[in-house]
Design a protein around this motif. Sequence first.
Motif, short mmCIF file in Angstrom:
data_model
loop_
_atom_site.label_atom_id
_atom_site.label_comp_id
_atom_site.label_asym_id
_atom_site.label_seq_id
_atom_site.Cartn_x
_atom_site.Cartn_y
_atom_site.Cartn_z
N TYR A 1 -9.54 34.13 26.02
CA TYR A 1 -8.64 33.42 25.11
C TYR A 1 -7.32 33.06 25.80
N GLU A 2 -6.79 33.99 26.58
CA GLU A 2 -5.54 33.73 27.29
C GLU A 2 -5.72 32.64 28.34
N ARG A 3 -6.87 32.64 29.02
CA ARG A 3 -7.14 31.58 30.00
C ARG A 3 -7.22 30.23 29.31
N LEU A 4 -7.84 30.19 28.14
CA LEU A 4 -7.92 28.94 27.38
C LEU A 4 -6.51 28.43 27.06
N LEU A 5 -5.64 29.33 26.60
CA LEU A 5 -4.26 28.93 26.30
C LEU A 5 -3.57 28.37 27.54
N ALA A 6 -3.78 29.03 28.68
CA ALA A 6 -3.14 28.59 29.92
C ALA A 6 -3.66 27.20 30.33
N HIS A 7 -4.97 27.01 30.27
CA HIS A 7 -5.54 25.70 30.61
C HIS A 7 -5.02 24.61 29.67
N GLN A 8 -4.93 24.92 28.39
CA GLN A 8 -4.43 23.94 27.42
C GLN A 8 -2.97 23.59 27.73
N ARG A 9 -2.18 24.57 28.10
CA ARG A 9 -0.77 24.33 28.42
C ARG A 9 -0.65 23.42 29.65
N VAL A 10 -1.44 23.69 30.67
CA VAL A 10 -1.40 22.89 31.90
C VAL A 10 -1.90 21.47 31.63
N SER A 11 -2.88 21.32 30.75
CA SER A 11 -3.45 19.99 30.50
C SER A 11 -2.42 19.02 29.92
N GLY A 12 -1.36 19.53 29.35
CA GLY A 12 -0.33 18.66 28.79
C GLY A 12 0.75 18.28 29.78
N VAL A 13 0.59 18.67 31.04
CA VAL A 13 1.61 18.40 32.06
C VAL A 13 1.06 17.40 33.08
N ARG A 14 1.82 16.34 33.32
CA ARG A 14 1.42 15.34 34.31
C ARG A 14 1.62 15.85 35.72
N GLY A 15 0.67 15.49 36.60
CA GLY A 15 0.82 15.79 38.01
C GLY A 15 0.25 17.12 38.46
N VAL A 16 -0.22 17.94 37.52
CA VAL A 16 -0.82 19.23 37.89
C VAL A 16 -2.14 19.40 37.16
N THR A 17 -2.96 20.28 37.69
CA THR A 17 -4.24 20.60 37.08
C THR A 17 -4.47 22.11 37.18
#
Length: 152
Positions: free
Chosen positions: A119-135
Amino acid sequence: MSISVGTIKKVKEKTDKVLSLLSVDYKINVSAEEGKIRVAIDSTDKALLIGYRGENLFSLRYMLALVCRTDLPEGTSLTVDVGGYLKDKEKRIEGMVDAAVRKVKETGMEEMLPQMNPYERLLAHQRVSGVRGVTSYSEGVGTERRIFIAKK
């Protein structure tokens, strides 16, 4: 997809039944928003319900999801929080991800986040997905699975 008052009532009743079996003191508040049902539990037995690093809380959420699955509309997620633990954890993860993203943007070097549950990994991936220039991507298996944040 809206969630009916009847569905919320059933989730509250089933949560009440499960918690009564645990013989803990509690108050339940169930709310809904588009596609999500949130069960907030307040208890004098928070430590027992949360457990070490949230293990009991995540087990409780899993059990409630199984018990309530026939009552939930398809695609509805169930979130369970005890004493604001989950909300605080989400804020800590957001802060950790934001710091790693800043560092990746400044240095161009990949950042590895500490171990997290699914669940925590999902939250982290979702947070990163909203940022341009990083994956972000995950590597590893089981408890050794880690998230990496990198420039696109």
